[in-house]
Enzyme design. Structure first.
Site, PDB file in Angstrom:
ATOM      1  N   TYR A 156       0.843  -1.212   0.000  1.00 40.40           N
ATOM      2  CA  TYR A 156       0.000   0.000   0.000  1.00 40.40           C
ATOM      3  C   TYR A 156       0.871   1.252   0.000  1.00 40.40           C
ATOM      4  O   TYR A 156       0.653   2.175  -0.794  1.00 40.40           O
ATOM      5  CB  TYR A 156      -0.912  -0.021   1.232  1.00 40.40           C
ATOM      6  CG  TYR A 156      -1.546   1.315   1.555  1.00 40.40           C
ATOM      7  CD1 TYR A 156      -2.588   1.826   0.788  1.00 40.40           C
ATOM      8  CD2 TYR A 156      -1.105   2.074   2.648  1.00 40.40           C
ATOM      9  CE1 TYR A 156      -3.170   3.051   1.090  1.00 40.40           C
ATOM     10  CE2 TYR A 156      -1.676   3.297   2.958  1.00 40.40           C
ATOM     11  CZ  TYR A 156      -2.706   3.789   2.173  1.00 40.40           C
ATOM     12  OH  TYR A 156      -3.273   5.001   2.472  1.00 40.40           O
TER      13      TYR A 156
HETATM   14  P1  NAD Z   1     -12.265   5.241   2.145  1.00 39.12           P
HETATM   15  O1  NAD Z   1     -12.101   3.831   1.694  1.00 39.12           O
HETATM   16  O2  NAD Z   1     -13.289   5.525   3.171  1.00 39.12           O
HETATM   17  O3  NAD Z   1     -12.541   6.170   0.873  1.00 39.12           O
HETATM   18  C1  NAD Z   1     -11.970   5.922  -0.386  1.00 39.12           C
HETATM   19  C2  NAD Z   1     -13.076   5.989  -1.441  1.00 39.12           C
HETATM   20  O4  NAD Z   1     -12.458   5.850  -2.729  1.00 39.12           O
HETATM   21  C3  NAD Z   1     -14.117   4.870  -1.312  1.00 39.12           C
HETATM   22  O5  NAD Z   1     -15.426   5.418  -1.191  1.00 39.12           O
HETATM   23  C4  NAD Z   1     -13.962   4.083  -2.614  1.00 39.12           C
HETATM   24  O6  NAD Z   1     -15.181   3.571  -3.127  1.00 39.12           O
HETATM   25  C5  NAD Z   1     -13.346   5.116  -3.549  1.00 39.12           C
HETATM   26  N1  NAD Z   1     -12.589   4.500  -4.645  1.00 39.12           N
HETATM   27  C6  NAD Z   1     -11.591   3.598  -4.546  1.00 39.12           C
HETATM   28  N2  NAD Z   1     -11.151   3.267  -5.773  1.00 39.12           N
HETATM   29  C7  NAD Z   1     -11.887   3.979  -6.669  1.00 39.12           C
HETATM   30  C8  NAD Z   1     -11.910   4.059  -8.091  1.00 39.12           C
HETATM   31  N3  NAD Z   1     -11.090   3.310  -8.847  1.00 39.12           N
HETATM   32  N4  NAD Z   1     -12.797   4.895  -8.664  1.00 39.12           N
HETATM   33  C9  NAD Z   1     -13.662   5.645  -7.924  1.00 39.12           C
HETATM   34  N5  NAD Z   1     -13.684   5.598  -6.569  1.00 39.12           N
HETATM   35  C10 NAD Z   1     -12.811   4.767  -5.949  1.00 39.12           C
HETATM   36  O7  NAD Z   1     -10.807   5.727   2.625  1.00 39.12           O
HETATM   37  P2  NAD Z   1     -10.367   6.960   3.543  1.00 39.12           P
HETATM   38  O8  NAD Z   1      -9.913   6.433   4.831  1.00 39.12           O
HETATM   39  O9  NAD Z   1     -11.393   8.026   3.470  1.00 39.12           O
HETATM   40  O10 NAD Z   1      -9.064   7.442   2.753  1.00 39.12           O
HETATM   41  C11 NAD Z   1      -9.146   8.462   1.772  1.00 39.12           C
HETATM   42  C12 NAD Z   1      -7.758   8.699   1.194  1.00 39.12           C
HETATM   43  O11 NAD Z   1      -6.847   9.090   2.219  1.00 39.12           O
HETATM   44  C13 NAD Z   1      -7.138   7.488   0.525  1.00 39.12           C
HETATM   45  O12 NAD Z   1      -6.417   7.946  -0.602  1.00 39.12           O
HETATM   46  C14 NAD Z   1      -6.172   6.946   1.564  1.00 39.12           C
HETATM   47  O13 NAD Z   1      -5.102   6.239   0.982  1.00 39.12           O
HETATM   48  C15 NAD Z   1      -5.711   8.235   2.213  1.00 39.12           C
HETATM   49  N6  NAD Z   1      -5.246   8.102   3.589  1.00 39.12           N
HETATM   50  C16 NAD Z   1      -6.149   7.766   4.571  1.00 39.12           C
HETATM   51  C17 NAD Z   1      -5.723   7.711   5.880  1.00 39.12           C
HETATM   52  C18 NAD Z   1      -6.653   7.365   7.004  1.00 39.12           C
HETATM   53  O14 NAD Z   1      -6.178   7.283   8.141  1.00 39.12           O
HETATM   54  N7  NAD Z   1      -7.955   7.158   6.746  1.00 39.12           N
HETATM   55  C19 NAD Z   1      -4.389   7.997   6.201  1.00 39.12           C
HETATM   56  C20 NAD Z   1      -3.502   8.291   5.171  1.00 39.12           C
HETATM   57  C21 NAD Z   1      -3.953   8.369   3.866  1.00 39.12           C
HETATM   58  C1  UGA Z   2      -4.026   4.207   8.676  1.00 36.25           C
HETATM   59  C2  UGA Z   2      -4.927   4.073   7.420  1.00 36.25           C
HETATM   60  O1  UGA Z   2      -5.705   2.902   7.491  1.00 36.25           O
HETATM   61  C3  UGA Z   2      -4.129   4.047   6.146  1.00 36.25           C
HETATM   62  O2  UGA Z   2      -5.029   4.199   5.071  1.00 36.25           O
HETATM   63  C4  UGA Z   2      -3.184   5.183   6.153  1.00 36.25           C
HETATM   64  O3  UGA Z   2      -2.447   5.252   5.011  1.00 36.25           O
HETATM   65  C5  UGA Z   2      -2.289   5.139   7.370  1.00 36.25           C
HETATM   66  O4  UGA Z   2      -3.126   5.249   8.521  1.00 36.25           O
HETATM   67  C6  UGA Z   2      -1.314   6.282   7.395  1.00 36.25           C
HETATM   68  O5  UGA Z   2      -1.161   6.957   8.410  1.00 36.25           O
HETATM   69  O6  UGA Z   2      -0.655   6.485   6.389  1.00 36.25           O
HETATM   70  P1  UGA Z   2      -3.002   2.504  10.376  1.00 36.25           P
HETATM   71  O7  UGA Z   2      -1.984   3.381  11.028  1.00 36.25           O
HETATM   72  O8  UGA Z   2      -2.714   1.059  10.260  1.00 36.25           O
HETATM   73  O9  UGA Z   2      -3.323   2.985   8.895  1.00 36.25           O
HETATM   74  O10 UGA Z   2      -4.376   2.798  11.140  1.00 36.25           O
HETATM   75  P2  UGA Z   2      -5.319   1.878  12.036  1.00 36.25           P
HETATM   76  O11 UGA Z   2      -5.975   0.827  11.218  1.00 36.25           O
HETATM   77  O12 UGA Z   2      -6.197   2.784  12.803  1.00 36.25           O
HETATM   78  O13 UGA Z   2      -4.280   1.138  13.016  1.00 36.25           O
HETATM   79  C7  UGA Z   2      -3.575   1.803  14.023  1.00 36.25           C
HETATM   80  C8  UGA Z   2      -2.815   0.766  14.834  1.00 36.25           C
HETATM   81  O14 UGA Z   2      -3.739  -0.089  15.488  1.00 36.25           O
HETATM   82  C9  UGA Z   2      -1.919  -0.135  13.982  1.00 36.25           C
HETATM   83  O15 UGA Z   2      -0.700  -0.352  14.610  1.00 36.25           O
HETATM   84  C10 UGA Z   2      -2.681  -1.458  13.898  1.00 36.25           C
HETATM   85  O16 UGA Z   2      -1.862  -2.570  13.861  1.00 36.25           O
HETATM   86  C11 UGA Z   2      -3.488  -1.446  15.178  1.00 36.25           C
HETATM   87  N1  UGA Z   2      -4.767  -2.174  14.990  1.00 36.25           N
HETATM   88  C12 UGA Z   2      -5.629  -1.794  14.015  1.00 36.25           C
HETATM   89  C13 UGA Z   2      -5.037  -3.262  15.790  1.00 36.25           C
HETATM   90  O17 UGA Z   2      -4.245  -3.637  16.676  1.00 36.25           O
HETATM   91  N2  UGA Z   2      -6.199  -3.942  15.587  1.00 36.25           N
HETATM   92  C14 UGA Z   2      -7.107  -3.563  14.624  1.00 36.25           C
HETATM   93  O18 UGA Z   2      -8.178  -4.220  14.484  1.00 36.25           O
HETATM   94  C15 UGA Z   2      -6.821  -2.454  13.821  1.00 36.25           C
END
Ligand code: NAD
Ligand code: UGA
Length: 333
Positions: A156
């Protein structure tokens, strides 16, 4: 162009997702018109329906259900001044094995196709959702700054780094009309958080009794970022005076998963049921953001503490439909 709103016509990809739906909402509140693009639609997906509940029916909002990998994108971005590109396949841990093809297509190819469309339509600014995962592990490295090494440790993370570099490369082509800010979010949480993520799973565990699978020893740390702070960074990035930049967006503190479990017990008055599980490949030990560049370029300052943010997510989760309190007995493996 009107001087009332600098962002007048926005496209939000991934609008039916967690962060994208919050960005769309904030843009509408500021008077912009928003075209949301997502593969999911409220018609066929309950999560999309819930995420988009606050914007469907708003006169400034329209959703197109489409795929950035296969559909023609130019008609969607034509006439837009700003594109917020949040669509992607987001999880770190499921990105190994057969699912990688989907990550590659939706995160890398989709971004390249979108940049092509933005340049040919003359879009002024694209704000890209990048990720702390582009860095790899911050353990022994201190707060990560944008000019430091990028060494992702999950498939990823590799796709997010590729997407970010692609967008920046397009922005740096001679005479590109499209400038790019890639926001490297650090573990975003808050209302509507994705169901696979840690804080939501912990809080749901209290309501349903379903134990959290705790990966590793729980001492891994994350720079948890409340979703409204991520939104504020998006709005600032849309108008910042830059050409091609990557910028960290963190919560201001790196906190262990065990400390989050304790905080949740304090806030809710109940222990999260927990099952111990193995460390997951791709999970880094530490994320920690250096926010100097975000402060300088975006005037960004995280404004929601972890305590307040979890309280807000807990309040949202407790009142949404479908969640039932089934007791909160702590279970340990
Ligand atoms: P999310 O899965 O809730 O939202 C992503 C959306 O993108 C979904 O609704 C999905 O249907 C849509 N999507 C995926 N592929 C697509 C495609 N080919 N065409 C059209 N739509 C498509 O995820 P999120 O947590 O809201 O994350 C949003 C963005 O932020 C992502 O790019 C993710 O990598 C990035 N990001 C998220 C986090 C986090 O902590 N949530 C942290 C770092 C980066
Ligand atoms: C999150 C998002 O899911 C990614 O899309 C994003 O890119 C990433 O942050 C980022 O900062 O770049 P992550 O940090 O793994 O990834 O977020 P969580 O799923 O909330 O996990 C946080 C921590 O909790 C991790 O260490 C994970 O191993 C732990 N965890 C998570 C558990 O122990 N159990 C779970 O069921 C889920």
């Amino acid at each position: 162009m009107s001087t009332t709103h600098f962002i007048e016509r926005a496209v939000v990809t991934g609008a039916a997702g967690f962060i994208g739906s919050h960005v769309a909402e904030a843009l509408l509140q500021r008077g912009a018109t928003v075209l949301g693009v997502d593969r999911r639609s409220p018609r066929d997906n309950a999560l999309a329906a819930e995420n988009l509940d606050g914007v469907m029916g708003h006169p400034g909002f329209r959703l197109v259900q489409g795929d950035l990998v296969t559909d023609e994108l130019k008609p969607w971005v034509d006439g837009a001044d700003t594109v917020f590109h949040l669509a992607a396949i987001p999880g770190v841990r499921p990105s190994w094995g057969d699912s990688f093809g989907e990550y590659l297509a939706c995160n890398v190819l989709a971004t390249q196709r979108l940049m092509d469309a933005c340049l040919s339509s003359g879009v002024r600014r694209l704000v890209l959702a990048s990720s702390s995962s582009v860095y790899g592990d911050a353990v022994d490295r201190g707060p990560l700054h944008e000019e430091g090494v990028t060494a992702p440790l999950s498939p990823y993370g590799v796709t997010k780094l590729a997407a970010e570099r692609l967008a920046l490369a397009y922005a740096l082509t001679p005479a590109s009309p499209t400038s790019v800010v890639a926001l490297r979010y650090f573990t975003v949480y808050g209302p509507r958080q994705r169901p696979d993520m840690a804080i939501g799973r912990m809080l749901r565990g209290i309501l349903t009794g379903e134990p959290l699978r705790l990966y590793g020893d729980g001492r891994q740390r994350r720079d948890f970022t409340f979703v409204t702070d991520a939104v504020a960074a998006n709005l600032a990035a849309a108008t910042a005076e830059v050409t091609a930049e990557a910028v960290n967006v963190g919560g201001g503190n790196s906190v262990s998963v065990l400390d989050v479990l304790n905080l949740i017990a304090d806030i809710t008055g109940a222990a999260v049921p927990v099952h111990s599980d193995a460390h997951q490949p791709g999970d880094v030990q530490v994320t920690e953001a250096d926010l100097t560049k975000a402060r300088e370029l975006l005037g960004y300052e995280p404004s929601v503490s972890l305590n307040e943010g979890i309280e807000r997510q807990w309040k949202w989760l407790s009142t949404r439909s479908g969640e039932r309190r089934r007791g909160s007995t702590a279970v340990t493996a």
